[in-house]
Every structure is written in C-alpha cells, then in structure tokens.
Design a protein around this motif. Sequence first.
Motif, PDB file in Angstrom:
ATOM      1  N   ALA B  18      16.376  81.524  63.617  1.00  0.00           N
ATOM      2  CA  ALA B  18      16.229  80.814  64.892  1.00  0.00           C
ATOM      3  C   ALA B  18      16.779  81.666  66.031  1.00  0.00           C
ATOM      4  O   ALA B  18      16.212  81.723  67.134  1.00  0.00           O
ATOM      5  N   ASP B  19      17.886  82.375  65.776  1.00  0.00           N
ATOM      6  CA  ASP B  19      18.472  83.216  66.817  1.00  0.00           C
ATOM      7  C   ASP B  19      17.569  84.411  67.117  1.00  0.00           C
ATOM      8  O   ASP B  19      17.313  84.741  68.279  1.00  0.00           O
ATOM      9  N   ASN B  21      14.416  84.568  66.687  1.00  0.00           N
ATOM     10  CA  ASN B  21      13.207  84.058  67.336  1.00  0.00           C
ATOM     11  C   ASN B  21      13.471  83.739  68.813  1.00  0.00           C
ATOM     12  O   ASN B  21      12.661  84.070  69.684  1.00  0.00           O
ATOM     13  N   ALA B  22      14.613  83.120  69.093  1.00  0.00           N
ATOM     14  CA  ALA B  22      14.940  82.787  70.489  1.00  0.00           C
ATOM     15  C   ALA B  22      15.061  84.069  71.314  1.00  0.00           C
ATOM     16  O   ALA B  22      14.505  84.175  72.421  1.00  0.00           O
ATOM     17  N   SER B  25      11.768  85.795  71.845  1.00  0.00           N
ATOM     18  CA  SER B  25      10.911  84.997  72.733  1.00  0.00           C
ATOM     19  C   SER B  25      11.489  84.933  74.148  1.00  0.00           C
ATOM     20  O   SER B  25      10.932  84.263  75.015  1.00  0.00           O
ATOM     21  N   ASP B  27      13.919  83.296  75.065  1.00  0.00           N
ATOM     22  CA  ASP B  27      14.192  81.885  75.299  1.00  0.00           C
ATOM     23  C   ASP B  27      15.713  81.709  75.317  1.00  0.00           C
ATOM     24  O   ASP B  27      16.330  81.400  74.296  1.00  0.00           O
ATOM     25  N   THR B  29      17.582  79.460  76.715  1.00  0.00           N
ATOM     26  CA  THR B  29      18.051  78.090  76.439  1.00  0.00           C
ATOM     27  C   THR B  29      18.065  77.851  74.933  1.00  0.00           C
ATOM     28  O   THR B  29      19.008  77.272  74.388  1.00  0.00           O
ATOM     29  N   GLY B  30      17.024  78.339  74.270  1.00  0.00           N
ATOM     30  CA  GLY B  30      16.972  78.242  72.813  1.00  0.00           C
ATOM     31  C   GLY B  30      18.103  79.036  72.168  1.00  0.00           C
ATOM     32  O   GLY B  30      18.714  78.601  71.184  1.00  0.00           O
ATOM     33  N   TRP B  31      18.387  80.194  72.744  1.00  0.00           N
ATOM     34  CA  TRP B  31      19.509  81.021  72.251  1.00  0.00           C
ATOM     35  C   TRP B  31      20.807  80.215  72.308  1.00  0.00           C
ATOM     36  O   TRP B  31      21.565  80.160  71.342  1.00  0.00           O
ATOM     37  N   THR B  33      21.235  77.017  72.280  1.00  0.00           N
ATOM     38  CA  THR B  33      21.302  75.869  71.362  1.00  0.00           C
ATOM     39  C   THR B  33      21.662  76.297  69.938  1.00  0.00           C
ATOM     40  O   THR B  33      21.984  75.447  69.104  1.00  0.00           O
ATOM     41  N   ASN B  34      21.649  77.595  69.657  1.00  0.00           N
ATOM     42  CA  ASN B  34      22.086  78.055  68.338  1.00  0.00           C
ATOM     43  C   ASN B  34      23.607  78.127  68.215  1.00  0.00           C
ATOM     44  O   ASN B  34      24.135  78.436  67.152  1.00  0.00           O
TER      45      ASN B  34
END
Lengths: 391, 165
Positions: B18-19, B21-22, B25, B27, B29-31, B33-34
């Motif tokens: 997930a990290d 990918n964030a 990408s 992203d 904000t996604g980073w 949230t990990n």
Amino acid sequence: MADATLTWPKNYNEVPKAAFTRSDLYLEEIKRIFHGPEWHPVAHESELPNPGDFRTIRLAGIPLLISRDEGGEVRVFYNACSHRSNQLETAVMGNKTEFECPYHRWLFSAKGELVGCPNPREFVPGFDKADYPLGQPRFDLFYGLIFVTFSAETEPLDQFLGEAGETLRELMAGDGRLKLLGYQKVRYDSNWKGYNDNDGYHAPLLHAAFKMLNWQGGKGRQYTATKRGHVCFESALSVASGPSVLKDKDLIAFKGQDPSVGSRIVQLFPTFVSTKHLDVINLRFATPIDAETTEVHYAYFAHQNDDADMLRHRLRQSSNLLGPCGLISMEDASIFHRIHIGSHTPGNAIFQKGVRDPAKLESEFSQNDESGNLPRWEYYRSVMGFERAQA
Amino acid sequence: MMLSPTKLEGALDRLLLADANALDSKDMTGWLTNYAEEEQASYYCRAAENTEHNLELGFMFDDCRARLEDRVIYVTEIWAGTFQDYRTRHFVQRVSHRQVDASTAEAMSNFSVFMTPMDTGVTQILAAGRYLDMVRLSGDGRAKFLSRRAELDTSVLPRYLVYPI
C-alpha cells in the motif's frame, strides 16, 4: 592544444552560456582554478572530533585523506600510497591511527610517516623510509574550517578570504566550535558554475514557502569581498508571522541567543557555499564531477555548548529546512538542473536585478540582487584569460 | 493476541505494498493513511552512512504525526509547480519480521526505487536501501506504520527528492 578561448560580452552583466557547457573549457577550469591558486574548503575539523578520526573526499578528482593524529593535530594528505599511488583508505570516514596500503603493505602513521614496509633490502639501494611520507597539499584552517590548495602560488588564506572571513566566522557560531550532526549528499545535473550562481543567491519569487508562511526577509546587506567576488549576505533574523500552513511550528522557529546573526551566507570562489539560517549551520562542500555534474555534501552542525534541547532542535530543523529535499530549498535544486539544460542554447545569460550600470562592477548590493554574482564572473573571466569585447 | 504467522505476514505485506502504491501514484494523502494515527508516528529518510556513524541527521526527519501531515502540504501545495516531476517505482521485499506484542510488530525490507524524470524519459535508479519498520497492529488484522526508517545505501543521491522514499 591551444588554450580554450571564448569571447566575453562587453557588458559586465552578461555571461556566455557556453561557459556552462563547453567541455574544453571545463578541462581548462580544472587546471587553472581547481588545481590552480585557489583555496578550497574540504571539511570542518569538527567532522573529525576524536584522535584517529579521518575522512576521505575527492576534490576535482584529487583523492584526499584528512586525519587527526593521536595528539589531536589535523592534517591533509593525498589519499594515495607514496609507493605506487594505490588509493590508501577506502572508507569515507572512520577512526584509525595507522593506514596500511594492501598492495605492498606499506604502513603510514596518522602523521603521514611511512612507519613500515616489508623487505626494503630488495628496494633501490639507499632506500630510506623517511623519504616516503604521504604526499600533502598545502592546507590551512580558519576557525576549524580546513582549506587546501594545490598551488604554491596561492596567497595566504586570510588574504584569500578578505572581508568574507568575518562573516564566515559569524556563520560558524562565532568561534568555529561546532559539532557535526550529519550529511546530506547529492549530485546535481549542473555545471559547477550554474550550481554556484544559484545556491547562495536568493530568488524570493521561487519560494512559495515564504509567501505561504508569511515569511518576510529580514533587513540586510549583500556584499562581495576580494578580487574573487566571494559573496556574503548578512541579515537580521526574520521569523514567519501570522497563520501558518504548518502543524509543526518548530521547523521555522528560532531558539538561538542572538537574533542579530539570524541569517548569514558566505559563498567562496569557486564552489563553496555556507549558510546559517534560523538555527541551521550548514557548510556545503562542492566539487565538479564533470562539466555537467556537481556533487555537493551538505554538512550540518550544532554548537559544542548546545544543551540537549537545542541539539535536538537543530537536528530537526536542519534535516527538513534546507538541502536537496528541504522545505525552502528543494526548488533551488531543481533550478540548478533547469538552468543547466537551458544554458545549452545560444547567446548570453543576462543578469538584471540590481544592475544599475552594465558597464560597472559594484561590491555592495541589496539582499535579493542577482548582480552580486557579477564580480565573481569578472574574476572567472580574467583567470580563464577570456578577452572582453570592446565597447 | 498474537497473530498467526500467515495473518501477520499478510498484514505486513499489504502495508508494504500500500505504501509503495501510494508513493508511486503520488498519492500523498494515501501515503499518510498508511501511518498510525498516533502522535509519535514517524518517517525518516536517511543515508545509512549517517546512521552507522551515529549521525541522526536525515534527508527527511518527520518524527511526529504533525510533520507527516506537513510533508503532505510540502508536496501538494508548497512545492507544486516548482520542480521537474518524475515517476517512481518502488520494489519492496520483506526480509525479516517479528511480532513484538499484541499490537506491535517490526519488519525489515529491502527496497530499490527507479525514477523516470518526465522531461528526459530516461529511467535511472534513485536509491536502494532498507526499510526498518515498527508497525501498529489493530484487532481486525490491519497494520499501520508507527515508525518507518528508510535507510539509504545510496549516500549520494542522484538528484533532489520531492517525494518520500
């Protein structure tokens, strides 16, 4: 081969872009400037605080070994065995009181003496260890900042520094009693002069952070020192005011004692840039790798008298504020690359801001003037032997 | 409660990916949230050379949740439009891990990051190194970083960094 030539524009505020890109000029620069009569900062002695500490670097290709002997004395050597010039030490830093070349087991003390070599009876008759110490360039220290020069002609260090020395002393906490925090090292896709033109110089329009943080520059001056055009900035501290977009306010806080020395920049010909901003003390040791690449080692420091809180603050501020990923300087790094790409176009780079008369050189400037770079360019032109076009 | 080996490995690998990918990408904000929503959540990016010589200074030193949130602002707002953008691809390989207690695990992974500047299109290696992670486990088998240290073998970066590694 004839010396590289380049016709220089008549106006002081114009620099031929070819100066950034021609590889024949680069070879001449290495000879005349980097191996010539200039002083180059290579480390601060606080980077090797303990007896036996050493560091190795390469300056314009030349491998250097900086060591502190058991008695505490710092010396600079060529990092090459005095026998066949095998690279002596491979570690970037460490602690040793003896250096052994693995090739033929020649052993050197931290003072550079050849203290042992196997089977000397098989050597040239009359061989004497005393004739084979490690080679040394000339070196000198200024408040702990270690300079080397590869020329016997270079004037004494204090003359080389001139008025810039006082600003540099202030920048290094007034007494040079520094404590190393660590390094950020990076290679930029930029000619060394493009790096140097744009690192010390302030381009406030570039830095959105200043605007977003309501951060106005403090009142101050920019001046150049000596014929080399070393550039110095002195300004009072400014602290961001008003609402901040940042949650961690300590990044841009000043916790030091003396706001009058809030901000200093000293940029020495040819490549050294140093800065003290808020509580960050940063010495940038730069070397050309080739005509298109410059390697910069950002070394950050605290002061030896700092208490644990101050040390922690400097560490947190130094890591995130300046340097190749710093809040207020990442954009500088991108400009080094882009200036270098853009310089592969015909014509001259024309300096504007602060240029009152293109036919005159000045030595006092406003803080954000780009004209502070021009005395250095005039010195470069003269060292390289380029003729200025007639008016 | 200690997780079964399969569940723990699954939780850790989902977080690692997930990290990656964030980041790849862009992203941010996604980073964020990990990372665990705890005040001491932290991210460090530092040359291993510094660490080995007891020098704590890093390229990025986000030692609290506030700094992680600020880093999102650096990238998405403060620096927007000032740099030569580049794509990254993170390749991550977990090499060891252990559960410390019911809510904590630690993991070590190798990483290599390719970068492709948008203006040149020429792919280079940006950095190689190791992640040293302290991971917060929640009851439902999800994992978040309590602390991530990217220790770079690459002591001399080939360019400036915009995004975390």
